[in-house]
Scaffold this active site. Sequence first.
Site, PDB file in Angstrom:
ATOM      1  N   PHE A 426       0.803  -1.219   0.000  1.00 15.88           N
ATOM      2  CA  PHE A 426       0.000   0.000   0.000  1.00 15.88           C
ATOM      3  C   PHE A 426       0.836   1.269   0.000  1.00 15.88           C
ATOM      4  CE2 PHE A 426       0.971   0.451   4.255  1.00 15.88           C
ATOM      5  CZ  PHE A 426      -0.003   0.218   5.220  1.00 15.88           C
ATOM      6  N   GLU A 427       0.134   2.378  -0.353  1.00 14.89           N
ATOM      7  CA  GLU A 427       0.773   3.675  -0.631  1.00 14.89           C
ATOM      8  C   GLU A 427       1.788   3.557  -1.760  1.00 14.89           C
ATOM      9  OE1 GLU A 427       1.991   6.058   2.654  1.00 14.89           O
ATOM     10  OE2 GLU A 427       0.280   5.473   3.884  1.00 14.89           O
ATOM     11  N   GLY A 428       1.518   2.647  -2.677  1.00 16.30           N
ATOM     12  CA  GLY A 428       2.408   2.428  -3.817  1.00 16.30           C
ATOM     13  C   GLY A 428       3.188   1.143  -3.631  1.00 16.30           C
TER      14      GLY A 428
END
Length: 646
Positions: A426-428
């Site tokens: 997550f968050e990339g």
Amino acid sequence: MSASTTPSSRPAVTEREAREVAEAAREQHWRKPSFAKELFLGRFRLDLIHPHPLPADEAAQRGEEFLAKLRDFVETKVDPALIERDARIPDEVIDGLKELGAFGMKIDTKYGGLGLTQVYYNKALSLAGSASPAIGVLLSAHQSIGVPQPLKLFGTPEQKERFLPRCARTDISAFLLTEPDVGSDPARLATTAVPDGDDYVLDGVKLWTTNGVVADLLVVMARVPKSEGHKGGITAFVVETNSPGVTVENRNAFMGLRGIENGVTRFHQVRVPAANRVGEEGQGLKIALTTLNTGRLSLPASCVAAGKWCLKIAREWSAAREQWGKPVAHHEAVGSKISFIAATTFALEAVTDLASQMADEDRNDIRIEGALAKLYASEMAWTMADELVQIRGGRGFETAESLRARGERGVPAEQLLRDLRINRIFEGSTEIMHLLIAREAVDAHLSVAGDLIDPEKSLGDKAKAGANAGVFYAKWLPKLVAGPGRLPTSYGEFKREVDLSGHLRYVERTSRKLARSTFYAMSRWQGRMESKQGFLGRIVDIGAELFAMSATCVRAELLRGQGDHGREAYQLADVFCRQSRIRIEELFTRLWTNTDDLDRKVVKGVLSGTYEWLERGIVDPSGEGPWIADATPGPSRKENVHRPIC
């Protein structure tokens, strides 16, 4: 709908259109210097990070006072085993965090927040997350990417006055971008916000809405159709969760972070006042990306906490557990793992604190530094947790509850491994971070020579680009031949009882080698460079190691100057740099010696069914159903499981 069918409401988007949307969202200009950008260009700008920047005395005092209160709270009021067992943070814990001001750590004091710096905000997240990673995620999702940060950067004075005091003390917020069939490709976003008088009417479904189950306020990304008087495009809105038509349809469950309130949220004919639009129409992705420039730093903070705990458990267990007549720590196979954990924890704290302080000072553009910190910390923390499980042996695989039940210390090593795994997604995800950072790293090249490799550009544009590129490379390439890294006296201020100057000379030399490798690859592959994701990932990983080495040496010198375990810091920095150099040399080898081309052939065979025979001899325990849930807009047919914390 068949299992292979996806909802027909998705916008049909070509690869080029998707790239154009992503390109339009990124910051186009570099108005401030960037240490990491220069590093990828072969220019080692140590002056941008050394001497190590420090918070102001008043900010440090305010931060330390809050950390003391937070520590007392999490030590006396938080039962991490209960959160793991019940998969829920108790309401009284959330209420206590609100009273403490933990939900307003990053909000300015004039709006009722604590006004902490990024450095102390991250230290607080690290402390809270060490007690329970779910609490760290709750606070981070609320402040790093939820309502406070976008409003801080892009909100109007009226919006800040309306929403920030609520976020500081009473309300929980969440950020809603992902959809069932839309992850890192926002060009296909299907949620719509149709203008209607002074409102927008919101329709769509959002997935993996961290904090969404308990949130009072939402930042929602939706597509505004282009029409007369409306520019249209992906746009950000602040939405009240209790608005008619908002339904939290499901609370999701995961392998780790069992206490987080993550769900699926449906919007059906939800009226959102135009006054709740953040920024202009079409600015939504830019707002999201800009928010994440510093928002991503909360994740390395949790990784630092994980590293510190891994080190503590590894030290205590390896001294107590004996094998073949001596503590297991004294066996080289185990000792090397302990050394890796100690050195890497020091490095992650160095990277996180440096990037955070740079964010506070706002003298540098840290879009690459923040992304590198997220990428590097998530990968290294996972490795450290895996090594801790190995050091603990069978006990590492056993749950803390089971260990306690049979009379041993309940060490949740396996839980840490489960909790940390999501950080690589997550968050990339790691793969997306590689591409994002690579795009920024080669920005200087694309700025002067991008038209040369663009098949849709005219001959005139290519000729102009060729001339500009000739001027740029005539000045740039000669500088990659030699530099301070070849002089044995360079960076002499880092030569103490333990000599770190050689490591910085290595960083300088290697940054030039990295730039030469990138230039050679661009010359070789030109327009096909963007498809060479394996190569680009290795380039970025080398840059991440060089950034970590630089931050580690600078932090060691800072601690030495402060008289704060300086000798030990130098020792840890030296070990980390030596370990990092081995990884870097392996990555350089793999730039040109790899199986990337063969891998692509195998993938084609797998997808065409050539190797389907290899799958025989098993049963598939997966349940029935489509690969991607139907997200067709419409009224909800499910019970609303929204659970506000009153």
